[in-house]
Design a protein around this motif. Structure first.
Motif, mmCIF file in Angstrom:
data_model
loop_
_atom_site.group_PDB
_atom_site.id
_atom_site.type_symbol
_atom_site.label_atom_id
_atom_site.label_comp_id
_atom_site.label_asym_id
_atom_site.label_seq_id
_atom_site.Cartn_x
_atom_site.Cartn_y
_atom_site.Cartn_z
ATOM 1 N N ILE A 13 94.961 0.093 -49.810
ATOM 2 C CA ILE A 13 94.096 1.178 -48.774
ATOM 3 C C ILE A 13 94.548 3.059 -48.780
ATOM 4 C CG2 ILE A 13 94.768 0.993 -46.078
ATOM 5 C CD1 ILE A 13 96.023 -2.148 -47.308
ATOM 6 N N LEU A 14 95.088 3.255 -49.333
ATOM 7 C CA LEU A 14 95.036 4.749 -48.866
ATOM 8 C C LEU A 14 94.156 5.691 -49.762
ATOM 9 C CD1 LEU A 14 98.810 4.796 -49.333
ATOM 10 C CD2 LEU A 14 97.742 5.379 -47.485
ATOM 11 N N LYS A 15 93.323 4.926 -50.348
ATOM 12 C CA LYS A 15 92.415 5.836 -51.221
ATOM 13 C C LYS A 15 90.947 5.677 -50.403
ATOM 14 C CE LYS A 15 93.606 4.226 -55.652
ATOM 15 N NZ LYS A 15 93.631 3.197 -56.879
ATOM 16 N N ALA A 62 93.766 -5.092 -35.535
ATOM 17 C CA ALA A 62 94.342 -4.718 -36.695
ATOM 18 C C ALA A 62 96.018 -5.838 -37.199
ATOM 19 C CB ALA A 62 94.726 -3.451 -37.427
ATOM 20 N N ASP A 63 96.462 -6.664 -37.560
ATOM 21 C CA ASP A 63 97.488 -7.879 -37.216
ATOM 22 C C ASP A 63 97.684 -7.406 -39.056
ATOM 23 O OD1 ASP A 63 99.203 -9.187 -36.940
ATOM 24 O OD2 ASP A 63 97.648 -11.076 -36.945
ATOM 25 N N LEU A 64 98.912 -6.823 -39.570
ATOM 26 C CA LEU A 64 99.806 -7.242 -40.687
ATOM 27 C C LEU A 64 100.452 -8.385 -40.286
ATOM 28 C CD1 LEU A 64 100.725 -6.380 -43.252
ATOM 29 C CD2 LEU A 64 102.491 -4.507 -41.844
ATOM 30 N N LEU A 65 100.729 -9.837 -41.756
ATOM 31 C CA LEU A 65 100.861 -10.477 -41.271
ATOM 32 C C LEU A 65 102.195 -10.793 -41.690
ATOM 33 C CD1 LEU A 65 98.355 -12.959 -42.088
ATOM 34 C CD2 LEU A 65 98.621 -11.903 -39.618
ATOM 35 N N GLY A 66 102.075 -9.697 -42.912
ATOM 36 C CA GLY A 66 103.869 -9.756 -43.733
ATOM 37 C C GLY A 66 103.304 -9.271 -45.221
ATOM 38 N N TYR A 67 104.408 -8.916 -45.576
ATOM 39 C CA TYR A 67 104.362 -7.622 -46.828
ATOM 40 C C TYR A 67 105.404 -7.737 -48.151
ATOM 41 C CZ TYR A 67 107.615 -3.877 -46.710
ATOM 42 O OH TYR A 67 109.128 -3.506 -45.790
ATOM 43 N N PHE A 68 105.183 -7.411 -49.245
ATOM 44 C CA PHE A 68 106.244 -7.924 -50.502
ATOM 45 C C PHE A 68 105.606 -6.215 -50.625
ATOM 46 C CE2 PHE A 68 102.785 -10.182 -51.673
ATOM 47 C CZ PHE A 68 102.449 -10.521 -52.751
ATOM 48 N N THR A 69 106.291 -5.706 -51.773
ATOM 49 C CA THR A 69 106.857 -4.957 -52.289
ATOM 50 C C THR A 69 107.817 -5.311 -53.515
ATOM 51 O OG1 THR A 69 107.448 -3.450 -50.822
ATOM 52 C CG2 THR A 69 107.660 -2.528 -53.121
ATOM 53 N N LEU A 70 106.515 -4.485 -54.865
ATOM 54 C CA LEU A 70 107.146 -4.794 -56.439
ATOM 55 C C LEU A 70 107.063 -3.677 -57.015
ATOM 56 C CD1 LEU A 70 105.046 -7.794 -57.292
ATOM 57 C CD2 LEU A 70 106.855 -8.408 -56.117
ATOM 58 N N ALA A 71 108.075 -4.184 -57.946
ATOM 59 C CA ALA A 71 108.759 -2.981 -58.352
ATOM 60 C C ALA A 71 109.369 -3.390 -60.316
ATOM 61 C CB ALA A 71 109.444 -2.186 -57.969
ATOM 62 N N THR A 72 109.262 -2.855 -61.399
ATOM 63 C CA THR A 72 109.869 -3.403 -62.498
ATOM 64 C C THR A 72 111.470 -2.134 -62.183
ATOM 65 O OG1 THR A 72 107.545 -3.219 -63.296
ATOM 66 C CG2 THR A 72 109.499 -2.955 -65.161
ATOM 67 N N LEU A 107 95.009 5.492 -41.693
ATOM 68 C CA LEU A 107 95.177 5.111 -40.356
ATOM 69 C C LEU A 107 95.108 3.720 -40.420
ATOM 70 C CD1 LEU A 107 94.515 5.806 -37.204
ATOM 71 C CD2 LEU A 107 91.775 5.012 -37.470
ATOM 72 N N LEU A 108 94.002 3.084 -40.851
ATOM 73 C CA LEU A 108 94.784 1.463 -41.207
ATOM 74 C C LEU A 108 95.843 1.644 -41.342
ATOM 75 C CD1 LEU A 108 93.362 -1.684 -41.129
ATOM 76 C CD2 LEU A 108 92.518 -0.543 -43.126
ATOM 77 N N PHE A 109 96.419 1.864 -41.821
ATOM 78 C CA PHE A 109 98.035 1.324 -42.797
ATOM 79 C C PHE A 109 99.051 1.689 -41.132
ATOM 80 C CE2 PHE A 109 102.328 2.683 -43.378
ATOM 81 C CZ PHE A 109 102.181 1.660 -44.290
ATOM 82 N N LYS A 110 98.879 2.532 -41.001
ATOM 83 C CA LYS A 110 99.142 2.853 -39.338
ATOM 84 C C LYS A 110 99.432 2.013 -37.917
ATOM 85 C CE LYS A 110 101.103 6.962 -36.126
ATOM 86 N NZ LYS A 110 101.703 5.571 -35.778
ATOM 87 N N LEU A 111 97.885 1.500 -38.099
ATOM 88 C CA LEU A 111 97.426 0.673 -37.217
ATOM 89 C C LEU A 111 98.254 -0.533 -37.150
ATOM 90 C CD1 LEU A 111 93.952 0.923 -36.660
ATOM 91 C CD2 LEU A 111 95.483 1.480 -34.584
#
Length: 190
Positions: free
Chosen positions: A9-11, A62-72, A17-21
């Protein structure tokens, strides 16, 4: 519903702007989950320390339903914190480090996990969000290595029950967050 990495998205030219929304309308019952998304996820993405996935709809709004973050991350487990059946599972992937008397194994950390509780959001069920997260984790371990994913959550019965219903097993250890909250680790074999 779209599922996209925050880095993708950031690319895009209008990605910030989309992420902020999307993130502005996100409300979580866990303020740490909300704060990470709104204040730390972009930096973490740019530093490549984690990968944040956004599940959203772009209809009339714009509706963010949910999110998750992964890391090693390396998961360190003391043998005495495992039941005999858990130890049997872990021993299939790693041996005991005699210097530290611990099992140390690479694992995928489900670092953040949250659905949108805003009354303006369609949201997503926790089990559906977990299904998407586990699918991404399975793809990651197929491309790299490992068989374990883990998470850290607050000592709340409802949370622990939810994660157990998603196939995670409780480790008998307590850790402390940066804010001195007591957290418990849970793991799952992929």
């Amino acid at each position: 519903m779209q599922i996209n990495l925050l880095s993708n998205i950031l690319k895009e030219s209008d990605g910030e702007l989309l992420f902020k929304l999307l993130s502005d309308s996100f409300i979580s019952k866990n303020k740490d989950v909300e704060t990470f998304l709104k204040e730390k996820s972009v930096q973490s993405t740019k530093l490549c320390t984690s990968a944040t996935y956004l599940l959203y709809k772009l209809d009339s709004k714009a509706d963010l339903l949910g999110y998750f973050t992964l890391a090693t991350k390396m998961l360190t487990i003391k043998p005495e914190s495992l039941t005999s059946s858990q130890a049997k599972v872990i021993k299939r992937f790693v041996s005991l480090d005699s210097d530290t008397n611990t099992y140390r194994l690479p694992a995928v950390l489900l670092a953040q996990f949250g659905r949108n509780f805003s009354e303006n959001s369609v949201s997503i069920k926790g089990a559906e969000l977990m299904k998407v997260a586990l699918e991404r984790i399975e793809k990651a371990v197929l491309l790299t290595s490992g068989k374990i994913t883990f998470l850290e959550c607050e000592l709340k019965e409802k949370l622990i029950k939810f994660y157990e219903n998603c196939g995670f097993r409780l480790l008998d250890n307590v850790i402390y967050s940066n804010t001195s909250k007591e957290l418990i680790q849970m793991f799952r074999v992929i």
